[in-house]
Scaffold this active site. Structure first.
Site, PDB file in Angstrom:
ATOM      1  N   ARG A  82       1.008  -9.318   9.872  1.00  8.54           N
ATOM      2  CA  ARG A  82       0.082  -8.361   9.248  1.00  8.54           C
ATOM      3  C   ARG A  82      -0.956  -9.100   8.404  1.00  8.54           C
ATOM      4  NH1 ARG A  82       2.729  -3.584   5.882  1.00  8.54           N
ATOM      5  NH2 ARG A  82       2.937  -5.242   4.322  1.00  8.54           N
ATOM      6  N   LYS A 184      -4.169  -5.074   4.510  1.00  5.45           N
ATOM      7  CA  LYS A 184      -3.751  -5.177   3.112  1.00  5.45           C
ATOM      8  C   LYS A 184      -4.757  -6.048   2.370  1.00  5.45           C
ATOM      9  CE  LYS A 184       0.729  -5.267   0.829  1.00  5.45           C
ATOM     10  NZ  LYS A 184       0.587  -3.989   0.140  1.00  5.45           N
ATOM     11  N   GLU A 220      -1.568   8.517   3.250  1.00  6.98           N
ATOM     12  CA  GLU A 220      -0.506   7.813   2.521  1.00  6.98           C
ATOM     13  C   GLU A 220      -0.816   7.875   1.032  1.00  6.98           C
ATOM     14  OE1 GLU A 220      -0.283   3.573   3.179  1.00  6.98           O
ATOM     15  OE2 GLU A 220      -2.378   3.444   3.735  1.00  6.98           O
TER      16      GLU A 220
HETATM   17  N1  PLP Z   1       0.850   1.539   2.223  1.00  5.52           N
HETATM   18  C1  PLP Z   1       0.221   0.842   1.281  1.00  5.52           C
HETATM   19  C2  PLP Z   1      -1.143   1.229   0.902  1.00  5.52           C
HETATM   20  C3  PLP Z   1       0.878  -0.256   0.683  1.00  5.52           C
HETATM   21  O1  PLP Z   1       0.270  -0.969  -0.264  1.00  5.52           O
HETATM   22  C4  PLP Z   1       2.187  -0.571   1.074  1.00  5.52           C
HETATM   23  C5  PLP Z   1       2.874  -1.706   0.479  1.00  5.52           C
HETATM   24  O2  PLP Z   1       2.952  -2.764   0.999  1.00  5.52           O
HETATM   25  C6  PLP Z   1       2.796   0.202   2.063  1.00  5.52           C
HETATM   26  C7  PLP Z   1       2.098   1.257   2.611  1.00  5.52           C
HETATM   27  C8  PLP Z   1       4.166  -0.105   2.531  1.00  5.52           C
HETATM   28  O3  PLP Z   1       4.175  -1.214   3.390  1.00  5.52           O
HETATM   29  P1  PLP Z   1       5.455  -2.126   3.526  1.00  5.52           P
HETATM   30  O4  PLP Z   1       6.573  -1.228   3.910  1.00  5.52           O
HETATM   31  O5  PLP Z   1       5.107  -3.072   4.615  1.00  5.52           O
HETATM   32  O6  PLP Z   1       5.665  -2.773   2.224  1.00  5.52           O
HETATM   33  C1  COI Z   2       4.341  -3.445  -1.711  1.00  7.76           C
HETATM   34  O1  COI Z   2       5.087  -2.478  -1.556  1.00  7.76           O
HETATM   35  O2  COI Z   2       4.716  -4.595  -1.482  1.00  7.76           O
HETATM   36  C2  COI Z   2       2.972  -3.301  -2.165  1.00  7.76           C
HETATM   37  O3  COI Z   2       2.211  -4.215  -2.004  1.00  7.76           O
HETATM   38  C3  COI Z   2       2.570  -2.063  -2.825  1.00  7.76           C
HETATM   39  C4  COI Z   2       1.966  -2.293  -4.160  1.00  7.76           C
HETATM   40  C5  COI Z   2       1.510  -0.972  -4.615  1.00  7.76           C
HETATM   41  C6  COI Z   2       2.916  -2.903  -5.129  1.00  7.76           C
END
Ligand code: PLP
Ligand code: COI
Length: 341
Positions: A82, A184, A220
């Site tokens: 990612r 991200k 989201e």
């Molecule tokens: N959506 C956003 C905007 C995020 O910042 C995060 C955090 O990483 C997620 C979703 C969840 O992603 P993940 O499950 O890969 O941490």
């Molecule tokens: C994560 O879940 O790792 C993120 O980057 C989300 C952030 C809002 C802390």
């Protein structure tokens, strides 16, 4: 190895400086081998690409102590992939995926004393990131970059742990169609700061963002994807090109189907149908699965069946199974746990 003297069970989600971090620099088309350093400060030119035009991407992932005392990282290959996608979208060089996993592993190993003990409720949060470092004044990508990984022990992202959250439907948009919502990038978070500060001022825990073009579909929150559960126990998650492809959400959909035998759907979710769901949760590395008790849509309250005291039953099963896998209590699918030797 002796663990640090920390009150692990009462940690919040904050930054604590740990012993070592990884740094690699990109110059003349080549990434340096990279080193672990004690130096937590970054010194860059006043005109660095990241400072002027926000050329920065990051990842969030965790290391856990398992029941049998190993230290594991959860699905780091997916974070590496990612981050490569995020970098390409912002015209940054990709940090090679294998080296990404190795760097994260090196940081965890070097900070083993900071990995919270099994059963403490805390984890070691890992933050890989990269940014443009050389001076850029015309709008263009930087030529030089720095990739870093640091670690910090964390507790629950939301104060109050597993207490259901109250969200509001935001009047602000998080991501444009064909924009950067699916990667991200720091810029996605900068633009959400005003929305989150004003949501907190008004007594809400988080914002629910809708799709920017029609404002009829659930996207989201600022830092997590949604999962919903129907009254007949189907797990539903919004499908959109402008949300982050959460690794936690993808893992949960697999767990729901393969471990719990639940029917799952990834599809567009209309705001109008949210009142029909029995349960709602936020999922992400930081959020894990945080239950949502109430969503307020411009004065109309949608209250989830499970109420404001505890997680709904399906959310709880998903939570127990996912965290059971992460902590080594339940057998993980092949490749999900990366053991740090
Ligand atoms: N959506 C956003 C905007 C995020 O910042 C995060 C955090 O990483 C997620 C979703 C969840 O992603 P993940 O499950 O890969 O941490
Ligand atoms: C994560 O879940 O790792 C993120 O980057 C989300 C952030 C809002 C802390």
């Amino acid at each position: 190895m002796e663990k640090k003297n920390i009150d692990w069970s009462n940690l919040g989600f904050g930054y604590i400086k740990t012993d070592k971090r990884f740094v690699s620099n990109y110059k003349d088309g080549i990434w340096s081998e990279g080193i672990l350093t004690d130096d937590a400060e970054v010194t860059i030119n006043e005109c660095a690409g990241v400072l002027q035009y926000a050329q920065t991407v990051f990842e969030g992932m965790k290391a856990y102590t398992t029941e049998d005392g190993r230290i594991v990282i959860f699905r780091p290959d997916l974070n590496a992939a990612r981050m490569a996608d995020s970098a390409r979208r912002l015209e940054m060089p990709v940090y090679p995926e294998e080296n990404f996993v190795k760097a994260v592993e090196d940081v965890v190993r070097a900070n083993a004393a900071w990995v919270p003990p099994y059963g403490s409720g805390a984890t070691l949060y890992l933050r890989p990131y990269m940014f443009g470092t050389n001076p850029v004044i015309g709008v263009k990508p930087a030529d030089e970059y720095q990739f870093r990984v640091f670690a910090t022990p964390v507790g629950p992202y939301f104060k109050g742990g597993a207490k259901p959250l109250t969200l509001r439907v935001s009047d602000f948009d998080r991501a444009a169609p064909h924009g950067t919502g699916h990667i991200k990038a720091g810029l996605n978070y900068a633009m959400s700061l005003h929305a989150i500060v004003s949501a907190h001022e008004d007594g809400y825990d988080e914002n629910m963002y809708l799709d920017a073009s029609t404002r009829t579909k659930v996207e989201e929150t600022g830092g997590a994807n949604f999962i919903f559960v129907t009254h007949d126990n189907k797990v539903v998650t919004p499908k959109s090109d402008s949300i982050l492809p959460s690794i936690t959400r993808r893992s949960l959909m697999y767990v729901a189907k393969e471990y719990l035998g639940l029917e799952c759907e990834e599809r567009e979710v209309y705001m109008d149908e949210v009142k029909e769901f029995a349960e709602c949760g936020l999922c992400g590395t930081a959020a894990v699965i945080s239950p949502v008790g109430k969503i307020v849509d411009h004065g109309t309250e949608i209250c989830m069946r499970a109420g404001m005291e505890k997680m709904g039953p399906v959310t709880q099963k998903l939570y127990d199974t996912l965290t059971g896998i992460q902590m080594g209590r339940i057998e993980a699918p092949e490749g999900w746990l990366h053991t740090v030797e």
